[in-house]
Design a protein around this motif. Sequence first.
Motif, PDB file in Angstrom:
ATOM      1  N   LEU A  19       6.054  13.352   0.277  1.00  0.00           N
ATOM      2  CA  LEU A  19       5.601  12.191   1.035  1.00  0.00           C
ATOM      3  C   LEU A  19       6.722  11.728   1.959  1.00  0.00           C
ATOM      4  O   LEU A  19       7.832  11.448   1.508  1.00  0.00           O
ATOM      5  N   LEU A  20       6.440  11.683   3.260  1.00  0.00           N
ATOM      6  CA  LEU A  20       7.386  11.162   4.238  1.00  0.00           C
ATOM      7  C   LEU A  20       6.859   9.824   4.727  1.00  0.00           C
ATOM      8  O   LEU A  20       5.707   9.732   5.151  1.00  0.00           O
ATOM      9  N   GLN A  21       7.692   8.799   4.640  1.00  0.00           N
ATOM     10  CA  GLN A  21       7.276   7.472   5.093  1.00  0.00           C
ATOM     11  C   GLN A  21       8.322   6.941   6.061  1.00  0.00           C
ATOM     12  O   GLN A  21       9.515   6.934   5.760  1.00  0.00           O
ATOM     13  N   TYR A  22       7.849   6.509   7.232  1.00  0.00           N
ATOM     14  CA  TYR A  22       8.734   5.940   8.246  1.00  0.00           C
ATOM     15  C   TYR A  22       7.967   4.869   9.010  1.00  0.00           C
ATOM     16  O   TYR A  22       6.889   5.148   9.550  1.00  0.00           O
ATOM     17  N   VAL A  65       0.836  -1.201   0.000  1.00  0.00           N
ATOM     18  CA  VAL A  65       0.000   0.000   0.000  1.00  0.00           C
ATOM     19  C   VAL A  65       0.870   1.250   0.000  1.00  0.00           C
ATOM     20  O   VAL A  65       0.593   2.225  -0.716  1.00  0.00           O
ATOM     21  N   ALA A  66       1.949   1.256   0.788  1.00  0.00           N
ATOM     22  CA  ALA A  66       2.846   2.409   0.852  1.00  0.00           C
ATOM     23  C   ALA A  66       3.511   2.655  -0.497  1.00  0.00           C
ATOM     24  O   ALA A  66       3.642   3.806  -0.937  1.00  0.00           O
ATOM     25  N   LYS A  67       3.919   1.598  -1.175  1.00  0.00           N
ATOM     26  CA  LYS A  67       4.536   1.747  -2.498  1.00  0.00           C
ATOM     27  C   LYS A  67       3.509   2.266  -3.518  1.00  0.00           C
ATOM     28  O   LYS A  67       3.832   3.101  -4.355  1.00  0.00           O
ATOM     29  N   GLY A  68       2.277   1.796  -3.419  1.00  0.00           N
ATOM     30  CA  GLY A  68       1.224   2.292  -4.303  1.00  0.00           C
ATOM     31  C   GLY A  68       0.917   3.753  -4.054  1.00  0.00           C
ATOM     32  O   GLY A  68       0.737   4.537  -4.999  1.00  0.00           O
ATOM     33  N   LEU A  69       0.873   4.170  -2.783  1.00  0.00           N
ATOM     34  CA  LEU A  69       0.643   5.572  -2.448  1.00  0.00           C
ATOM     35  C   LEU A  69       1.767   6.443  -2.981  1.00  0.00           C
ATOM     36  O   LEU A  69       1.519   7.506  -3.556  1.00  0.00           O
ATOM     37  N   HIS A  70       2.998   5.975  -2.832  1.00  0.00           N
ATOM     38  CA  HIS A  70       4.146   6.720  -3.363  1.00  0.00           C
ATOM     39  C   HIS A  70       4.038   6.881  -4.878  1.00  0.00           C
ATOM     40  O   HIS A  70       4.274   7.964  -5.415  1.00  0.00           O
ATOM     41  N   ILE A  72       1.690  13.068   4.142  1.00  0.00           N
ATOM     42  CA  ILE A  72       1.638  13.760   2.854  1.00  0.00           C
ATOM     43  C   ILE A  72       1.793  15.243   3.128  1.00  0.00           C
ATOM     44  O   ILE A  72       1.019  15.831   3.877  1.00  0.00           O
ATOM     45  N   THR A  73       2.816  15.852   2.532  1.00  0.00           N
ATOM     46  CA  THR A  73       3.040  17.289   2.676  1.00  0.00           C
ATOM     47  C   THR A  73       2.802  17.952   1.331  1.00  0.00           C
ATOM     48  O   THR A  73       3.061  17.378   0.279  1.00  0.00           O
ATOM     49  N   ARG A  74       2.306  19.180   1.370  1.00  0.00           N
ATOM     50  CA  ARG A  74       1.976  19.883   0.124  1.00  0.00           C
ATOM     51  C   ARG A  74       1.926  21.374   0.386  1.00  0.00           C
ATOM     52  O   ARG A  74       1.922  21.813   1.512  1.00  0.00           O
ATOM     53  N   GLU A  75       1.900  22.143  -0.686  1.00  0.00           N
ATOM     54  CA  GLU A  75       1.647  23.574  -0.557  1.00  0.00           C
ATOM     55  C   GLU A  75       0.174  23.760  -0.212  1.00  0.00           C
ATOM     56  O   GLU A  75      -0.680  23.038  -0.727  1.00  0.00           O
TER      57      GLU A  75
END
Length: 64
Positions: free
Chosen positions: A39-42, A9-14, A48-51
């Motif tokens: 996108l920060l994944q840990y 799921v994380a790879k798909g979101l990326h 999800i970061t954006r303007e």
Amino acid sequence: MALFLFLMVAKGLHGLVEKEREIGDFKSLSLSSTMEFSLLQYAYDSIITREPCYGNLWTVKAIL
């Protein structure tokens, strides 16, 4: 099993976020002229970061 599912799921979101960046619908958060991220994944967390704009809000809603 749960870890494998999370990684899929994380790879798909990326992939979806990167595709929207390529199209130009999603504007990443810029820290400087050379550094931006979307996108920060840990571990089990994804941020999800954006303007801040309405266009990005609708793009994130469509991705999720």
